[in-house]
Design a protein around this motif. Structure first.
Motif, PDB file in Angstrom:
ATOM      1  N   ALA A 182       0.841  -1.194   0.000  1.00  0.00           N
ATOM      2  CA  ALA A 182       0.000   0.000   0.000  1.00  0.00           C
ATOM      3  C   ALA A 182       0.876   1.244   0.000  1.00  0.00           C
ATOM      4  O   ALA A 182       1.882   1.320   0.714  1.00  0.00           O
ATOM      5  CB  ALA A 182      -0.932   0.003   1.221  1.00  0.00           C
ATOM      6  N   LEU A 183       0.482   2.209  -0.803  1.00  0.00           N
ATOM      7  CA  LEU A 183       1.206   3.471  -0.914  1.00  0.00           C
ATOM      8  C   LEU A 183       0.380   4.547  -0.221  1.00  0.00           C
ATOM      9  O   LEU A 183      -0.774   4.763  -0.573  1.00  0.00           O
ATOM     10  CB  LEU A 183       1.430   3.836  -2.384  1.00  0.00           C
ATOM     11  CG  LEU A 183       1.988   2.724  -3.280  1.00  0.00           C
ATOM     12  CD1 LEU A 183       2.141   3.218  -4.704  1.00  0.00           C
ATOM     13  CD2 LEU A 183       3.309   2.217  -2.742  1.00  0.00           C
ATOM     14  N   GLU A 184       0.965   5.219   0.745  1.00  0.00           N
ATOM     15  CA  GLU A 184       0.190   6.146   1.574  1.00  0.00           C
ATOM     16  C   GLU A 184       0.676   7.578   1.540  1.00  0.00           C
ATOM     17  O   GLU A 184       0.025   8.463   2.080  1.00  0.00           O
ATOM     18  CB  GLU A 184       0.191   5.665   3.020  1.00  0.00           C
ATOM     19  CG  GLU A 184       1.582   5.579   3.628  1.00  0.00           C
ATOM     20  CD  GLU A 184       1.533   5.112   5.077  1.00  0.00           C
ATOM     21  OE1 GLU A 184       1.422   5.982   5.949  1.00  0.00           O
ATOM     22  OE2 GLU A 184       1.599   3.895   5.305  1.00  0.00           O
ATOM     23  N   VAL A 185       1.832   7.837   0.947  1.00  0.00           N
ATOM     24  CA  VAL A 185       2.400   9.183   0.944  1.00  0.00           C
ATOM     25  C   VAL A 185       2.276   9.762  -0.461  1.00  0.00           C
ATOM     26  O   VAL A 185       2.761   9.160  -1.433  1.00  0.00           O
ATOM     27  CB  VAL A 185       3.879   9.167   1.377  1.00  0.00           C
ATOM     28  CG1 VAL A 185       4.447  10.581   1.361  1.00  0.00           C
ATOM     29  CG2 VAL A 185       4.025   8.538   2.749  1.00  0.00           C
ATOM     30  N   ARG A 207      -3.303  10.660   9.012  1.00  0.00           N
ATOM     31  CA  ARG A 207      -2.288   9.960   8.219  1.00  0.00           C
ATOM     32  C   ARG A 207      -2.751   9.742   6.788  1.00  0.00           C
ATOM     33  O   ARG A 207      -1.969   9.912   5.846  1.00  0.00           O
ATOM     34  CB  ARG A 207      -1.979   8.622   8.890  1.00  0.00           C
ATOM     35  CG  ARG A 207      -1.000   7.736   8.144  1.00  0.00           C
ATOM     36  CD  ARG A 207      -0.743   6.460   8.930  1.00  0.00           C
ATOM     37  NE  ARG A 207       0.144   5.543   8.241  1.00  0.00           N
ATOM     38  CZ  ARG A 207       0.497   4.351   8.707  1.00  0.00           C
ATOM     39  NH1 ARG A 207       0.029   3.935   9.885  1.00  0.00           N
ATOM     40  NH2 ARG A 207       1.314   3.563   8.027  1.00  0.00           N
ATOM     41  N   TYR A 208      -4.017   9.394   6.602  1.00  0.00           N
ATOM     42  CA  TYR A 208      -4.493   8.995   5.277  1.00  0.00           C
ATOM     43  C   TYR A 208      -5.339  10.052   4.578  1.00  0.00           C
ATOM     44  O   TYR A 208      -5.989   9.747   3.579  1.00  0.00           O
ATOM     45  CB  TYR A 208      -5.258   7.680   5.376  1.00  0.00           C
ATOM     46  CG  TYR A 208      -4.356   6.507   5.683  1.00  0.00           C
ATOM     47  CD1 TYR A 208      -3.522   5.971   4.701  1.00  0.00           C
ATOM     48  CD2 TYR A 208      -4.323   5.951   6.955  1.00  0.00           C
ATOM     49  CE1 TYR A 208      -2.689   4.909   4.982  1.00  0.00           C
ATOM     50  CE2 TYR A 208      -3.489   4.889   7.243  1.00  0.00           C
ATOM     51  CZ  TYR A 208      -2.671   4.373   6.251  1.00  0.00           C
ATOM     52  OH  TYR A 208      -1.830   3.321   6.534  1.00  0.00           O
ATOM     53  N   THR A 209      -5.336  11.270   5.093  1.00  0.00           N
ATOM     54  CA  THR A 209      -5.915  12.387   4.348  1.00  0.00           C
ATOM     55  C   THR A 209      -4.875  13.470   4.092  1.00  0.00           C
ATOM     56  O   THR A 209      -5.209  14.537   3.571  1.00  0.00           O
ATOM     57  CB  THR A 209      -7.113  13.002   5.105  1.00  0.00           C
ATOM     58  OG1 THR A 209      -6.686  13.444   6.396  1.00  0.00           O
ATOM     59  CG2 THR A 209      -8.252  11.999   5.247  1.00  0.00           C
ATOM     60  N   ALA A 210      -3.616  13.191   4.457  1.00  0.00           N
ATOM     61  CA  ALA A 210      -2.553  14.186   4.264  1.00  0.00           C
ATOM     62  C   ALA A 210      -2.330  14.432   2.782  1.00  0.00           C
ATOM     63  O   ALA A 210      -2.215  13.489   1.991  1.00  0.00           O
ATOM     64  CB  ALA A 210      -1.268  13.711   4.927  1.00  0.00           C
TER      65      ALA A 210
END
Length: 797
Positions: free
Chosen positions: A313-316, A433-436
């Motif tokens: 998973a890619l989060e950034v 973290r996941y709406t940045a």
């Protein structure tokens, strides 16, 4: 123990405390390096242990000295032995602390190292070096990283204590704090905040105060040391200036842009993968080159229609770099937990078991089914599971030649459950973290606002964005060869040109969902492959794919696939149906090699769909040179600050001698000035003979005057040097208590003599004396305790 020895130990105790507190303040520079403060207690324990052990060893050395010499005067070899033994003992204590904190199982009493516990500690540190390569800042405080951080802080504490207490140079010990400050400066992207700059500056100020107070604090006739004795106010002023400069320089000097310890998973490129593997980065740009498909995996599943095979998973998200991996938690092995990724709220799903065999697959990321509960693989201790992203990754191992089984529970939410999912609190760490997102193109923000204007729930917002990509009326086309954009924003270009492949579709949808306030991320993996006559499935490089996961309250991560791929490859998602008439090239939309970056093309006119606001092209700012100028100025300031350290220390040394005011101190300062200018004196010569040589050297030839003052004649300089020499002789050979009193006249003589020497020296010698004064090293060597065989000018610093 004599009174002098007790007083010396008391001074050492004060300096030891100052060194420990300064080091503890210096470690606060690491605050932006980690995501939370779990690293602080072990680091503080190491600093305290180093300080306490050093003090105890010095007290023990002084106590034994009473037995080795009359009146507590130990022989010189004993003093040298104590100096060497203290840091060695501190390192032993530091090793015991590390053992007790990180490898106590096989240690004696849980803290005394054994060969087995040292092996365990080495393994933990080896994990730490791997975690440095896996993590980007701010990093998770994993055990290995915290161990290495504690070791670093402990070693710095030993060095600072050795220089400040052992060598009696607290000011010089402040350079050790620079090691700690360099960590965030070299690894953190962007600003590091006030505390990481101000705290080490305060530590340096404390060491400067300790240096001034130790050397200049005088006792009253009653034997008490005044709180604001000689030099204390100077120390306070110097410390305040250090803190202010730390804040100012920290605000100006730019930080590096890497933001990682050693590249990390998030580095993009192909550095994290090997062989036939997915590149763990999803850029919103590219010209895709396809090779012949390669058989990667054989899949035997307990159901005829298994879902996606998740890889990573890619989060950034970054506007320039696209989507990259965040920090993976490597603390959990795949065999350490009874359930690796249970669904939220113990919700049910569809149980799926699968056996996977690597055919041509070689990667450090292990493909698994959704919500894996258990993974059975060879060498399970070398495969780690990150619970935050559901990613399984190996350490020094790959999937090549491997066979592994996965027991999973696929999420199967009903549409009404998604509709009922409530909005999440914005303060939740998962939401943050996941709406940045970075600043998006104004056109992108306008598009999100228009799509979600009538949406009331998170599900409605997500469905509106998903429908924008999948509705044929909006004109999105699947293509492996995309038109180059006309701006520096690949997301804006894709939303305008509406042509691309799965990475671009998934990356764009995830960014828009985040902009709508709903947690989202991009996932790389494979569609389930092609069914074979024996009931198995073969996954090829054509099945590489990217899709989106959206987090809903009490439901967890739910997949969405906005890419219009062929229906034979698509995974059925009842909550996100796709139009049935979309048929595209069935070949892969992910390459197995790093995505090439196209060169910047010349701008071209492109039609803009009417229902999407055209993103604003990046303006060519007239002041584009400002960031470069600021960065250059910051680097120049940093270089000048480092170059000014010797000059600053030399100025402190000169001020200390002037504040002391004794004839010996003034004579030593004159000798140091001559040494800085390259003139050394024979220690066998008397002060009068040295004075004659210095007067001879202070010829007025270069002395036409700088700064508007009159030239210093040889006679005036010679007279001043002679008076300093006589005062030194009188102080050295006078009876105790009858030494001459130093007044303003003798200090003025020192100023006259120094100006004469400086005026007569060549310009190059004066510059070397300012930037790299040799008397500093000579003073450090002289400050080291050693046997006293006699008196002379070499005895002082």
């Amino acid at each position: 123990m004599t009174g002098d020895t007790a007083r010396a130990l008391l001074r050492d105790a004060g300096t030891t405390l100052a060194a420990a507190v300064a080091t503890a303040l210096g470690t606060l520079a690491l605050v932006p390096v980690f995501t939370d403060g779990d690293w602080r207690p072990p680091v503080l324990a190491a600093v305290v242990a180093v300080a306490a052990s050093g003090l105890l060893l010095r007290v023990a050395g002084a106590a034994l000295a009473d037995r080795l010499g009359p009146g507590g005067t130990a022989p010189g070899w004993w003093t040298t032995l104590v100096i060497l033994a203290v840091p060695f003992g501190q390192l032993v204590v530091l090793t015991s602390v590390l053992t007790a904190l990180f490898a106590p199982e096989q240690a004696w009493g849980g803290w005394l190292p054994t060969s087995e516990s040292l092996g365990d500690l080495g393994a933990v540190m080896a994990d730490g070096t791997v975690e440095m390569a896996e993590q980007s800042t701010p990093a998770l405080p994993l055990t290995g990283l915290v161990t290495l951080t504690t070791l670093l802080a402990g070693l710095v504490a030993v060095a600072v204590d050795l220089v400040a207490v052992g060598a009696r140079q607290p000011a010089l010990a402040g350079l050790g704090l620079l090691v700690l400050f360099c960590v965030p400066v070299s690894t953190v992207t962007g600003t590091i905040g006030v505390l990481p700059v101000a705290a080490p500056a305060a530590g340096l100020a404390l060491l400067l105060f300790a240096d001034q107070h130790r050397r200049l604090g005088r006792r009253s006739p009653e034997g008490r040391r005044p709180l604001l004795g000689a030099g204390t106010l100077t120390a306070v002023r110097t410390g305040a200036v250090a803190v202010v400069l730390g804040l100012v320089v920290g605000a100006v000097v730019p930080t590096l842009t890497e933001g990682t310890f050693s590249g990390g998973f998030g580095g993009g490129g192909g550095g994290s993968s090997t062989g036939t593997a997915l590149d763990p980065a999803a850029a919103l740009q590219g010209q895709l080159t396809l090779d012949e498909p390669v058989d990667l995996l054989r899949l035997n599943a307990s159901v005829p229609d298994p879902g996606y095979l998740r890889v990573v998973a890619l989060e950034v998200y970054d506007a320039a770099e696209g989507w990259t991996i965040g920090n993976l938690d490597g603390e959990t092995g795949v065999a350490d937990q009874p359930e690796l990724a249970p669904l939220p709220g113990q919700r049910g799903g569809r149980p799926v078991d699968a056996l996977l065999t690597a055919l041509g697959h070689e990667d450090r990321f292990l493909p698994v089914l959704y919500a894996p509960q258990a993974v059975d693989v060879a060498e399970p201790d070398r495969w780690r599971f990150d619970p935050g992203t559901g990613t399984v990754f190996g350490r020094d191992v790959s999937t090549a030649g491997q066979t592994w089984s996965v027991a999973a529970v696929e999420p199967r939410p009903a549409p009404e459950e998604l509709v009922a999912a409530a909005p999440l609190e914005p303060e939740l760490p998962l939401v943050q973290r996941y709406t940045a997102l970075p600043d998006l193109d104004p056109g992108v923000d306008e598009l999100v606002a228009s799509l979600t204007a009538e949406a009331q729930t998170p599900y409605e917002r997500v469905q509106a964005i998903y429908g924008h990509f999948t509705d044929p009326a909006n004109g999105y086309e699947y293509s492996l060869t995309t038109e180059p954009g006309t701006t520096d924003d690949d997301l804006a270009d894709f939303l305008r040109l509406r042509q691309g492949y799965c990475e671009q579709y998934a990356g764009a949808m995830a960014a828009l969902v985040r902009a709508a306030g709903v947690p989202a991320r991009v996932v790389l993996g494979y569609t389930p492959g092609t069914a074979q006559p024996d009931g198995s499935r073969v996954v090829t490089s054509d099945d590489a794919h990217a899709w989106v996961e959206v987090y809903f309250d009490d439901l967890g991560w739910i997949p969405y696939d906005p890419t219009p791929i062929d229906t034979d490859r698509a995974v059925e998602l009842p909550w996100a149906p796709r139009p049935q008439d979309l048929e595209v090239d069935p070949r892969t939309d992910l390459t197995t090699a790093p995505l090439p970056v196209p060169s910047a093309p010349a701008p071209r006119d492109q039609p803009t769909p009417q229902d999407v606001p055209a993103p604003q092209a990046a303006p060519q700012e007239a002041a584009s040179w400002v960031p470069t100028a600021l960065r250059t100025a910051g680097v120049a300031l940093a270089v000048l600050a480092v170059a000014a350290v010797p000059a600053g220390l030399r100025a402190l040394q000169r001020r200390r001698r002037l504040a002391t005011g004794s004839p010996a101190a003034l004579w030593d300062e004159l000798a140091a000035t001559a040494l800085d200018l390259g003139r050394t004196a024979d220690p066998a010569r008397t002060p009068r003979q040295v004075a004659e040589a210095l007067a001879e050297a202070a010829e007025p030839g270069g002395g036409a005057h700088r700064s508007g003052r009159r030239p210093h004649t040889r006679s005036r300089v010679a007279a001043a040097v002679a008076r300093l020499a006589r005062a030194e002789e009188a102080a050295s050979y006078a009876r105790p208590g009858s030494a001459p009193v130093v007044g303003p006249e003798l200090r003025a003589d020192l100023a006259t003599a120094r100006r004469g020497l400086l005026a007569a020296a060549p310009r190059g010698a004066r510059l070397r004396a300012l930037l790299w004064p040799p008397s500093l090293l000579a003073g450090l060597a002289a400050a080291l305790p050693r046997p006293r065989w006699g008196r002379g000018t070499a005895r002082r610093s």
